[in-house]
Write a protein that holds these residues in place. Structure first.
Motif, PDB file in Angstrom:
ATOM      1  N   ASN A  61      33.475 -60.528  -5.245  1.00 35.28           N
ATOM      2  CA  ASN A  61      33.014 -60.851  -6.590  1.00 35.28           C
ATOM      3  C   ASN A  61      33.535 -62.249  -6.896  1.00 35.28           C
ATOM      4  O   ASN A  61      34.740 -62.447  -7.044  1.00 35.28           O
ATOM      5  CB  ASN A  61      33.561 -59.830  -7.590  1.00 35.28           C
ATOM      6  CG  ASN A  61      33.358 -60.256  -9.034  1.00 35.28           C
ATOM      7  OD1 ASN A  61      32.630 -61.192  -9.326  1.00 35.28           O
ATOM      8  ND2 ASN A  61      34.023 -59.566  -9.937  1.00 35.28           N
ATOM      9  N   MET A  64      35.920 -62.545  -9.919  1.00 36.23           N
ATOM     10  CA  MET A  64      37.114 -61.709 -10.029  1.00 36.23           C
ATOM     11  C   MET A  64      38.337 -62.505 -10.481  1.00 36.23           C
ATOM     12  O   MET A  64      39.078 -62.067 -11.356  1.00 36.23           O
ATOM     13  CB  MET A  64      37.419 -61.005  -8.717  1.00 36.23           C
ATOM     14  CG  MET A  64      38.643 -60.099  -8.796  1.00 36.23           C
ATOM     15  SD  MET A  64      38.932 -59.247  -7.251  1.00 36.23           S
ATOM     16  CE  MET A  64      37.899 -57.814  -7.545  1.00 36.23           C
ATOM     17  N   GLN A  65      38.534 -63.665  -9.914  1.00 35.13           N
ATOM     18  CA  GLN A  65      39.716 -64.459 -10.270  1.00 35.13           C
ATOM     19  C   GLN A  65      39.572 -65.171 -11.617  1.00 35.13           C
ATOM     20  O   GLN A  65      40.519 -65.786 -12.092  1.00 35.13           O
ATOM     21  CB  GLN A  65      40.005 -65.468  -9.171  1.00 35.13           C
ATOM     22  CG  GLN A  65      38.898 -66.480  -8.972  1.00 35.13           C
ATOM     23  CD  GLN A  65      39.177 -67.404  -7.822  1.00 35.13           C
ATOM     24  OE1 GLN A  65      40.323 -67.741  -7.557  1.00 35.13           O
ATOM     25  NE2 GLN A  65      38.132 -67.830  -7.128  1.00 35.13           N
ATOM     26  N   TYR A  67      38.543 -63.608 -14.597  1.00 31.88           N
ATOM     27  CA  TYR A  67      38.370 -62.580 -15.626  1.00 31.88           C
ATOM     28  C   TYR A  67      38.708 -63.108 -17.020  1.00 31.88           C
ATOM     29  O   TYR A  67      38.156 -62.666 -18.012  1.00 31.88           O
ATOM     30  CB  TYR A  67      39.237 -61.353 -15.308  1.00 31.88           C
ATOM     31  CG  TYR A  67      40.712 -61.635 -15.367  1.00 31.88           C
ATOM     32  CD1 TYR A  67      41.429 -61.459 -16.551  1.00 31.88           C
ATOM     33  CD2 TYR A  67      41.396 -62.099 -14.253  1.00 31.88           C
ATOM     34  CE1 TYR A  67      42.776 -61.752 -16.624  1.00 31.88           C
ATOM     35  CE2 TYR A  67      42.746 -62.379 -14.320  1.00 31.88           C
ATOM     36  CZ  TYR A  67      43.434 -62.207 -15.497  1.00 31.88           C
ATOM     37  OH  TYR A  67      44.757 -62.500 -15.565  1.00 31.88           O
ATOM     38  N   TYR A  68      39.610 -64.052 -17.108  1.00 33.14           N
ATOM     39  CA  TYR A  68      40.096 -64.587 -18.382  1.00 33.14           C
ATOM     40  C   TYR A  68      39.066 -65.496 -19.077  1.00 33.14           C
ATOM     41  O   TYR A  68      39.244 -65.870 -20.233  1.00 33.14           O
ATOM     42  CB  TYR A  68      41.387 -65.385 -18.168  1.00 33.14           C
ATOM     43  CG  TYR A  68      41.217 -66.533 -17.210  1.00 33.14           C
ATOM     44  CD1 TYR A  68      40.817 -67.787 -17.654  1.00 33.14           C
ATOM     45  CD2 TYR A  68      41.421 -66.362 -15.841  1.00 33.14           C
ATOM     46  CE1 TYR A  68      40.629 -68.830 -16.777  1.00 33.14           C
ATOM     47  CE2 TYR A  68      41.236 -67.401 -14.958  1.00 33.14           C
ATOM     48  CZ  TYR A  68      40.843 -68.631 -15.430  1.00 33.14           C
ATOM     49  OH  TYR A  68      40.651 -69.656 -14.544  1.00 33.14           O
ATOM     50  N   THR A  72      31.242 -61.693 -18.475  1.00 29.92           N
ATOM     51  CA  THR A  72      31.322 -60.234 -18.583  1.00 29.92           C
ATOM     52  C   THR A  72      30.722 -59.473 -17.408  1.00 29.92           C
ATOM     53  O   THR A  72      30.511 -58.278 -17.491  1.00 29.92           O
ATOM     54  CB  THR A  72      30.626 -59.775 -19.875  1.00 29.92           C
ATOM     55  OG1 THR A  72      29.277 -60.247 -19.852  1.00 29.92           O
ATOM     56  CG2 THR A  72      31.340 -60.306 -21.094  1.00 29.92           C
ATOM     57  N   ASP A  74      29.852 -59.552 -12.776  1.00 31.02           N
ATOM     58  CA  ASP A  74      30.278 -59.971 -11.448  1.00 31.02           C
ATOM     59  C   ASP A  74      29.170 -60.824 -10.841  1.00 31.02           C
ATOM     60  O   ASP A  74      27.990 -60.585 -11.087  1.00 31.02           O
ATOM     61  CB  ASP A  74      30.499 -58.767 -10.535  1.00 31.02           C
ATOM     62  CG  ASP A  74      31.527 -57.778 -11.083  1.00 31.02           C
ATOM     63  OD1 ASP A  74      32.388 -58.187 -11.882  1.00 31.02           O
ATOM     64  OD2 ASP A  74      31.466 -56.602 -10.701  1.00 31.02           O
ATOM     65  N   LYS A 105      32.456 -50.279 -12.861  1.00 33.28           N
ATOM     66  CA  LYS A 105      33.853 -49.951 -13.205  1.00 33.28           C
ATOM     67  C   LYS A 105      34.514 -49.287 -12.033  1.00 33.28           C
ATOM     68  O   LYS A 105      33.967 -48.590 -11.276  1.00 33.28           O
ATOM     69  CB  LYS A 105      33.930 -49.023 -14.410  1.00 33.28           C
ATOM     70  CG  LYS A 105      33.447 -49.672 -15.669  1.00 33.28           C
ATOM     71  CD  LYS A 105      34.413 -50.719 -16.151  1.00 33.28           C
ATOM     72  CE  LYS A 105      33.872 -51.369 -17.398  1.00 33.28           C
ATOM     73  NZ  LYS A 105      34.338 -52.618 -17.694  1.00 33.28           N
TER      74      LYS A 105
END
Length: 105
Positions: A61, A64-65, A67-68, A72, A74, A105
């Motif tokens: 993904n 992934m790194q 996320y911040y 919303t 992938d 999820k």
């Protein structure tokens, strides 16, 4: 789960797109030095960079790194016939495609 194919073609490109309600500008360029495709994503209305210089690689993904950042979903790359093959200059938008996936999820 929702899957949306991001409409990349095998040329350097910049386009606006709405992904999961977020208005984004995606820039994709071929880096001959590596060689690989590299993307940057910005918020369309303010042109504020969200991520820059991420190589299009398979099997992970790409967000992934990050996320911040508030993205919303992938982003995943898949190459038809060889799921582990990296997109080449010619294969992007043909055998190699990029997907935005939500609801995992």
């Amino acid at each position: 789960m929702n899957i949306f194919k991001i409409p990349f073609v095998n040329t350097n490109q910049t386009f606006n797109i709405t992904l999961n309600g977020q208005n984004l500008t995606i820039n994709c360029v071929w880096n001959q030095e590596i060689p690989t495709w590299v993307i940057s994503i910005a918020e369309t209305n303010t042109n504020t960079p969200i991520i820059t210089g991420v190589a299009l690689v398979t099997g992970v993904n790409l967000l992934m790194q990050f996320y911040y950042t508030g993205l919303t979903g992938d982003i995943v790359v898949y190459t038809k016939g060889d799921p582990g093959a990296l997109p080449t200059f010619d294969s992007l938008g043909n055998e190699s495609n990029v997907f935005y996936v939500t609801g995992v999820k």
